[in-house]
Scaffold this active site. Structure first.
Site, mmCIF file in Angstrom:
data_model
loop_
_atom_site.group_PDB
_atom_site.id
_atom_site.type_symbol
_atom_site.label_atom_id
_atom_site.label_comp_id
_atom_site.label_asym_id
_atom_site.label_seq_id
_atom_site.Cartn_x
_atom_site.Cartn_y
_atom_site.Cartn_z
ATOM 1 N N HIS A 57 1.392 -1.180 -0.098
ATOM 2 C CA HIS A 57 -0.338 0.070 -0.588
ATOM 3 C C HIS A 57 1.208 1.252 -0.033
ATOM 4 C CE1 HIS A 57 -3.986 -1.805 1.273
ATOM 5 N NE2 HIS A 57 -3.052 -2.642 1.157
ATOM 6 N N GLU A 59 0.770 3.586 1.860
ATOM 7 C CA GLU A 59 1.110 3.537 3.141
ATOM 8 C C GLU A 59 2.606 3.278 3.751
ATOM 9 O OE1 GLU A 59 -1.514 3.829 2.183
ATOM 10 O OE2 GLU A 59 -2.997 4.365 4.087
ATOM 11 N N CYS A 87 -6.066 1.997 5.670
ATOM 12 C CA CYS A 87 -6.697 0.623 6.841
ATOM 13 C C CYS A 87 -6.118 0.136 7.482
ATOM 14 C CB CYS A 87 -6.705 -0.601 5.610
ATOM 15 S SG CYS A 87 -5.062 -1.267 4.695
ATOM 16 N N CYS A 90 -2.658 -0.559 7.767
ATOM 17 C CA CYS A 90 -1.935 0.632 7.588
ATOM 18 C C CYS A 90 -1.504 1.029 8.810
ATOM 19 C CB CYS A 90 -2.027 1.387 6.486
ATOM 20 S SG CYS A 90 -1.886 0.582 4.909
#
Length: 466
Positions: A57, A59, A87, A90
């Site tokens: 992801h 992040e 999410c 993260c």
């Protein structure tokens, strides 16, 4: 907007640039930057697809780069800007990094862990608390995501059309007609390469495990489509079974030949035989109603070893003596009139045949037939009977099969009132089907028994248990 707001918007625009780069690479457009002392020290963008990595992801990428830059996994004095609400994965990484502050743009109603679904940052039992600012440049961040998914859906539709091109002599109801139908959430499946189809696209539902111990094959009658089985399908699927429900050509989401002459009984039957063989359906219970039974009850003899049971509702065996032929013919004439009339529709016929429908459900039955041009099957199929001499031989073979060769279990259901194919017709069918118990009577069900099918399905699950 104060200076702090200006700064947050400034860095969020950097994150948006990363999100756009992700979109250009075919990834979901989420971007992130890590800022410390007024300087971007790390960037990240979504890359799960390219990296075959579910943790890739934006992040996570930005946190890893920032930690490498600082030489410390603790990101003191840093703020992470990300275009989409983090999410749980993260958010957890941010807490482990002791990140002081996170700023995000669009909310994520499905997986957001900063307040939308859960709020990990507000959990008082955790030993670190990250400050959260929400909704910075939210419209721009949200539109980038929405536009990406609109484009992807458009590409998917284009690929579907290229995989199943529409023949010049057929029509295809637009997908928009089937959006948001009540109690019909299932994904479509299509085939167009069967020899009998000759390029026409056949739609079917296919739910449950492919290797289930039992499969339910549900065939609709006139003038309906797979929507007829929306109350039974969930019961079958909840039992752990596979459920397949085709739309006959000319109905539902299947292609619709413009010429009535295309709708020959033997051709519809051959399409189904080839489709069943392609899906390699086994240990199947044949579920039929109305004209779907006239067609479907000729299938098991042609496909030995594939069917273990039959559930028949208000139907008849083609070639057998109809108990009230004049009333059956009158019903078929009503279906044909609906195919010619701009005012009468399939939904109205279902409602008039004893099935109380909400306005939304009635409209759903009408959805495949937006105008009379799409209704050639409604006009032609009521008169589609086995043709001489092959048809007569097939009808005779079907009668002999059910009387003397059928070894599976049978459950007949008679919905009343139905003057054409109600209890009397089902009692006649019982006399033809070897080993069949007396029909199960369902008062008030009318012709379209599956409209009250949840209870019948539950009973059938137990009756046909392997």
């Amino acid at each position: 907007m104060d200076s702090a707001d200006d700064e947050d918007a400034r860095w969020m625009r950097h994150a948006l640039a990363e999100a756009r780069a992700a979109a250009e690479a075919g990834e979901v457009p989420v971007g992130a930057v890590v800022v410390r002392n007024g300087e971007v020290i790390a960037t990240g963008r979504n890359a799960p697809i390219a990296g075959h990595d579910p943790t890739a992801h934006a992040e996570i990428a930005a946190l890893r780069a920032a930690a490498a830059r600082l030489g410390n996994y603790r990101l003191d004095g840093c703020t992470l800007y990300v275009t989409l609400e983090p999410c749980a994965m993260c958010s957890g990484a941010m807490l482990h990094a002791r990140l002081p502050r996170v700023v995000y743009g669009a909310q994520d109603a499905k997986t957001g862990a900063a307040g939308s679904v859960v709020d990990l940052f507000a959990e008082p039992r955790l030993n670190h608390h990250t400050q959260v600012r929400r909704g910075v440049l939210a419209p721009e961040c949200g539109e980038l995501l929405s536009g990406f998914f609109r484009e992807r859906r458009s590409q998917q539709r284009a690929r579907a059309l290229s995989a199943h091109p529409l023949r010049d002599d057929a029509l295809r109801t637009p997908d928009a007609a089937f959006a948001s139908l009540p109690d019909y959430p299932w994904a479509p499946h299509y085939l167009s390469d069967l020899p009998a189809l000759a390029g026409l696209r056949l739609h079917y539902l296919d739910e449950g495990p492919r290797d289930a111990a039992r499969t339910w094959l549900c065939l609709h009658g006139l003038p309906t489509w797979s929507y007829l089985y929306r109350h039974m399908l969930p019961v079958f699927a909840a039992a752990g079974d596979r459920v397949v429900v085709p739309d006959l050509i000319g109905f539902g989401r299947s292609d619709k030949p413009k010429k009535e002459a295309a709708h020959r009984f033997e051709w519809h039957r051959q399409v189904l035989i080839e489709w069943i063989e392609r899906l390699d359906l086994r240990h199947a219970v044949l579920v039929v109603q109305g004209w779907g039974g006239a067609l479907g009850l000729t299938l098991p003899m042609a496909l030995p070893g594939r069917f273990d049971g039959v559930l028949a509702m208000n139907t008849w065996l083609t070639g057998a003596d109809a108990p009230v032929p004049s009333r059956l013919q009158a019903w078929q004439a009503e279906c044909a009139r609906a195919g010619r009339s701009a005012g009468a529709g399939a939904g109205l016929l279902v409602a008039q045949a004893g099935s109380p429908l909400t306005p939304e459900a009635q409209a759903a039955y009408d959805a495949p037939f937006p105008d009379v041009g799409f209704r050639a099957a409604l006009r032609a199929v009521p008169q589609a009977v086995p043709e001489e001499p092959e048809g007569a031989a097939m009808a005779l073979a079907a009668r002999r099969f059910w009387q003397g060769e059928w070894t599976g279990r049978s459950l007949l259901v008679a919905g009343a009132p139905d003057a054409a194919l109600g209890p009397a017709a089902m009692q006649s069918l019982q006399a033809l089907v070897r080993g069949s118990p007396p029909p199960l009577a369902v008062p008030g069900a009318g012709h379209f028994v599956p409209e009250q099918g949840a209870e019948i399905a539950a009973r059938a699950v137990e009756y046909f248990r392997p």
